[in-house]
Scaffold this motif. Structure first.
Motif, PDB file in Angstrom:
ATOM      1  N   THR A 159       8.009   8.433 -40.105  1.00 21.98           N
ATOM      2  CA  THR A 159       8.129   7.309 -39.185  1.00 21.98           C
ATOM      3  C   THR A 159       6.899   6.432 -39.365  1.00 21.98           C
ATOM      4  O   THR A 159       5.766   6.923 -39.346  1.00 21.98           O
ATOM      5  CB  THR A 159       8.215   7.793 -37.723  1.00 21.98           C
ATOM      6  OG1 THR A 159       9.399   8.576 -37.564  1.00 21.98           O
ATOM      7  CG2 THR A 159       8.266   6.602 -36.769  1.00 21.98           C
ATOM      8  N   LEU A 160       7.118   5.148 -39.550  1.00 21.68           N
ATOM      9  CA  LEU A 160       6.027   4.186 -39.756  1.00 21.68           C
ATOM     10  C   LEU A 160       6.124   3.135 -38.662  1.00 21.68           C
ATOM     11  O   LEU A 160       7.099   2.395 -38.570  1.00 21.68           O
ATOM     12  CB  LEU A 160       6.153   3.545 -41.134  1.00 21.68           C
ATOM     13  CG  LEU A 160       5.112   2.493 -41.523  1.00 21.68           C
ATOM     14  CD1 LEU A 160       3.706   3.086 -41.519  1.00 21.68           C
ATOM     15  CD2 LEU A 160       5.437   1.899 -42.886  1.00 21.68           C
ATOM     16  N   TRP A 161       5.070   3.044 -37.830  1.00 20.08           N
ATOM     17  CA  TRP A 161       5.095   2.233 -36.610  1.00 20.08           C
ATOM     18  C   TRP A 161       4.049   1.136 -36.703  1.00 20.08           C
ATOM     19  O   TRP A 161       2.885   1.386 -37.042  1.00 20.08           O
ATOM     20  CB  TRP A 161       4.839   3.153 -35.411  1.00 20.08           C
ATOM     21  CG  TRP A 161       4.410   2.566 -34.107  1.00 20.08           C
ATOM     22  CD1 TRP A 161       3.316   2.918 -33.377  1.00 20.08           C
ATOM     23  CD2 TRP A 161       5.092   1.568 -33.325  1.00 20.08           C
ATOM     24  NE1 TRP A 161       3.253   2.200 -32.207  1.00 20.08           N
ATOM     25  CE2 TRP A 161       4.333   1.368 -32.150  1.00 20.08           C
ATOM     26  CE3 TRP A 161       6.257   0.822 -33.523  1.00 20.08           C
ATOM     27  CZ2 TRP A 161       4.697   0.461 -31.168  1.00 20.08           C
ATOM     28  CZ3 TRP A 161       6.631  -0.086 -32.548  1.00 20.08           C
ATOM     29  CH2 TRP A 161       5.861  -0.259 -31.385  1.00 20.08           C
TER      30      TRP A 161
ATOM     31  N   LYS B 177       5.568  -4.404 -32.916  1.00 14.97           N
ATOM     32  CA  LYS B 177       6.616  -3.601 -32.271  1.00 14.97           C
ATOM     33  C   LYS B 177       7.802  -3.404 -33.216  1.00 14.97           C
ATOM     34  O   LYS B 177       8.965  -3.538 -32.838  1.00 14.97           O
ATOM     35  CB  LYS B 177       7.059  -4.240 -30.948  1.00 14.97           C
ATOM     36  CG  LYS B 177       5.964  -4.294 -29.901  1.00 14.97           C
ATOM     37  CD  LYS B 177       6.480  -4.775 -28.558  1.00 14.97           C
ATOM     38  CE  LYS B 177       5.371  -4.758 -27.511  1.00 14.97           C
ATOM     39  NZ  LYS B 177       5.836  -5.239 -26.187  1.00 14.97           N
ATOM     40  N   ARG B 178       7.483  -3.068 -34.468  1.00 18.19           N
ATOM     41  CA  ARG B 178       8.486  -2.789 -35.482  1.00 18.19           C
ATOM     42  C   ARG B 178       8.303  -1.350 -35.959  1.00 18.19           C
ATOM     43  O   ARG B 178       7.184  -0.827 -35.980  1.00 18.19           O
ATOM     44  CB  ARG B 178       8.360  -3.740 -36.668  1.00 18.19           C
ATOM     45  CG  ARG B 178       8.474  -5.222 -36.347  1.00 18.19           C
ATOM     46  CD  ARG B 178       9.885  -5.627 -35.955  1.00 18.19           C
ATOM     47  NE  ARG B 178      10.886  -5.315 -36.968  1.00 18.19           N
ATOM     48  CZ  ARG B 178      11.144  -6.062 -38.059  1.00 18.19           C
ATOM     49  NH1 ARG B 178      10.429  -7.162 -38.274  1.00 18.19           N
ATOM     50  NH2 ARG B 178      12.090  -5.715 -38.894  1.00 18.19           N
TER      51      ARG B 178
ATOM     52  N   VAL C 279       5.922   9.307 -31.366  1.00 18.37           N
ATOM     53  CA  VAL C 279       6.880   8.850 -30.368  1.00 18.37           C
ATOM     54  C   VAL C 279       6.649   7.353 -30.199  1.00 18.37           C
ATOM     55  O   VAL C 279       5.568   6.929 -29.779  1.00 18.37           O
ATOM     56  CB  VAL C 279       6.710   9.588 -29.026  1.00 18.37           C
ATOM     57  CG1 VAL C 279       7.691   9.041 -28.005  1.00 18.37           C
ATOM     58  CG2 VAL C 279       6.907  11.089 -29.219  1.00 18.37           C
ATOM     59  N   VAL C 280       7.638   6.554 -30.567  1.00 14.46           N
ATOM     60  CA  VAL C 280       7.482   5.101 -30.503  1.00 14.46           C
ATOM     61  C   VAL C 280       8.183   4.560 -29.266  1.00 14.46           C
ATOM     62  O   VAL C 280       9.119   5.179 -28.748  1.00 14.46           O
ATOM     63  CB  VAL C 280       8.038   4.428 -31.774  1.00 14.46           C
ATOM     64  CG1 VAL C 280       7.292   4.942 -33.000  1.00 14.46           C
ATOM     65  CG2 VAL C 280       9.524   4.658 -31.921  1.00 14.46           C
ATOM     66  N   PRO C 281       7.745   3.414 -28.750  1.00 16.43           N
ATOM     67  CA  PRO C 281       8.372   2.846 -27.551  1.00 16.43           C
ATOM     68  C   PRO C 281       9.864   2.564 -27.761  1.00 16.43           C
ATOM     69  O   PRO C 281      10.317   2.280 -28.877  1.00 16.43           O
ATOM     70  CB  PRO C 281       7.592   1.543 -27.340  1.00 16.43           C
ATOM     71  CG  PRO C 281       6.290   1.766 -28.018  1.00 16.43           C
ATOM     72  CD  PRO C 281       6.594   2.623 -29.200  1.00 16.43           C
ATOM     73  N   ALA C 282      10.595   2.627 -26.683  1.00 16.62           N
ATOM     74  CA  ALA C 282      12.042   2.424 -26.759  1.00 16.62           C
ATOM     75  C   ALA C 282      12.408   1.023 -27.207  1.00 16.62           C
ATOM     76  O   ALA C 282      13.495   0.804 -27.749  1.00 16.62           O
ATOM     77  CB  ALA C 282      12.675   2.728 -25.400  1.00 16.62           C
TER      78      ALA C 282
ATOM     79  N   ALA D 280      10.979  -0.696 -29.568  1.00 22.23           N
ATOM     80  CA  ALA D 280      10.589  -0.963 -30.952  1.00 22.23           C
ATOM     81  C   ALA D 280      11.794  -1.443 -31.757  1.00 22.23           C
ATOM     82  O   ALA D 280      12.883  -0.873 -31.674  1.00 22.23           O
ATOM     83  CB  ALA D 280      10.007   0.300 -31.582  1.00 22.23           C
ATOM     84  N   GLN D 281      11.590  -2.486 -32.552  1.00 17.40           N
ATOM     85  CA  GLN D 281      12.671  -3.057 -33.357  1.00 17.40           C
ATOM     86  C   GLN D 281      12.657  -2.443 -34.764  1.00 17.40           C
ATOM     87  O   GLN D 281      11.596  -2.285 -35.366  1.00 17.40           O
ATOM     88  CB  GLN D 281      12.503  -4.574 -33.463  1.00 17.40           C
ATOM     89  CG  GLN D 281      12.620  -5.294 -32.132  1.00 17.40           C
ATOM     90  CD  GLN D 281      13.988  -5.077 -31.497  1.00 17.40           C
ATOM     91  OE1 GLN D 281      15.017  -5.334 -32.127  1.00 17.40           O
ATOM     92  NE2 GLN D 281      13.995  -4.599 -30.262  1.00 17.40           N
TER      93      GLN D 281
END
Length: 278
Positions: free
Chosen positions: A107-109, A114-115, A249-252, A254-255
């Motif tokens: 997972t790359l955040w 916010k992508r 854990v990324v924000p809901a 996130a696009q």
């Protein structure tokens, strides 16, 4: 590594120029080396890198992928069997990106945008970032001087050159180059090969500036498309890393971002004056 074992990737300008010396490969007369002589040479040469189970390291990265120049300062953390964490803080505020991988999925955040690239193959993400489609263990092996994650000689495919080099075809389709330096055999380079034919090499690696048994400089070349130099320091091998470092854990809100968008973004591209595309 502090707290939960978060590893930072600091994108900063390197003052050193990219290496210009081409990767050397053994040349000249050679003869077959019996397996009984080759096996202990490989065992000695790979003894340090083969024993690495976890690693934290600082890397100065420079070079190019295609027409794009790459330049940055990197801290990376690995745990053998497919775990990797990278974090790229900006000079201030939120990091540029955070990458966490386990069991070959990443997972790359990008918190500022916010992508997110979510649940992608590690090899695909590293290819988009560096041009090299490595698994986490592949990158660990390249940086520690083993060429491949489990260097094992293939049958009797070993040769001793009159120049003092020894080469061995490894299981899985790679070749390692070794020299005896100060009464110690060590791996000084290698290449992946296609169909067992060294003439069809897909990428070549050279090691230099030995520090504590690890290479301080790693040069990777792939035909005319990729030429990267990793200046490696601050090795910490086999230290405990909190398992939480390898998950995100990324924000809901996130696009999603595609791998093609990631390639176009080029988050490791050199954005200093005169950097970027040639």
């Amino acid at each position: 590594m502090k707290g939960a074992g978060v590893v930072a990737v600091v994108l900063s300008v390197l003052t050193a120029a990219c290496a210009s010396v081409p990767v050397r490969t053994p040349e000249g007369p050679s003869r077959l080396l019996p397996a009984s002589d080759a096996a202990p040479i490989l065992a000695q040469a790979s003894s340090v890198c083969r024993g690495v189970r976890t690693l934290t390291v600082e890397i100065g990265l420079s070079g190019r992928v295609g027409s794009r120049k790459i330049r940055g300062r990197v801290l990376a953390g690995f745990e053998r069997s497919g775990s990797l964490r990278l974090e790229a803080p900006a000079p201030f505020g939120a990091p540029v990106f955070v990458l966490a991988a386990r069991a070959h999925r990443a997972t790359l955040w990008f918190p500022r945008d916010k992508r997110v690239v979510k649940d992608a193959a590690v090899a695909d993400v590293l290819e988009a970032l560096t041009g090299m489609p490595w698994q986490a263990d592949d990158l660990l092996a390249v940086l520690t001087g083993c060429v491949v994650s489990d260097p094992q000689i293939a049958a009797t495919e070993a040769r001793r050159f009159d120049s003092g080099w020894v080469t061995m075809i490894l299981q899985g389709g790679a070749e390692a180059f070794m020299r005896n330096e100060e009464r110690q055999w060590r791996i000084v380079g290698g290449r992946t090969i296609g169909g067992g034919d060294p003439r069809t090499a897909s990428w070549t690696v050279a090691y230099d500036v030995l520090t504590g048994g690890f290479p301080g400089r790693v040069r990777v070349s792939q035909s005319s498309t990729t030429d990267l130099t990793f200046r490696v320091s601050q090795f910490e091998a086999n230290v405990a890393i909190d398992p939480a470092a390898f998950t995100l854990v990324v924000p809901a809100d996130a696009q999603p971002m595609s791998l093609d968008e990631l390639r176009q973004m080029g988050p490791l591209a050199d954005r200093t004056p005169g950097g970027g595309s040639r």
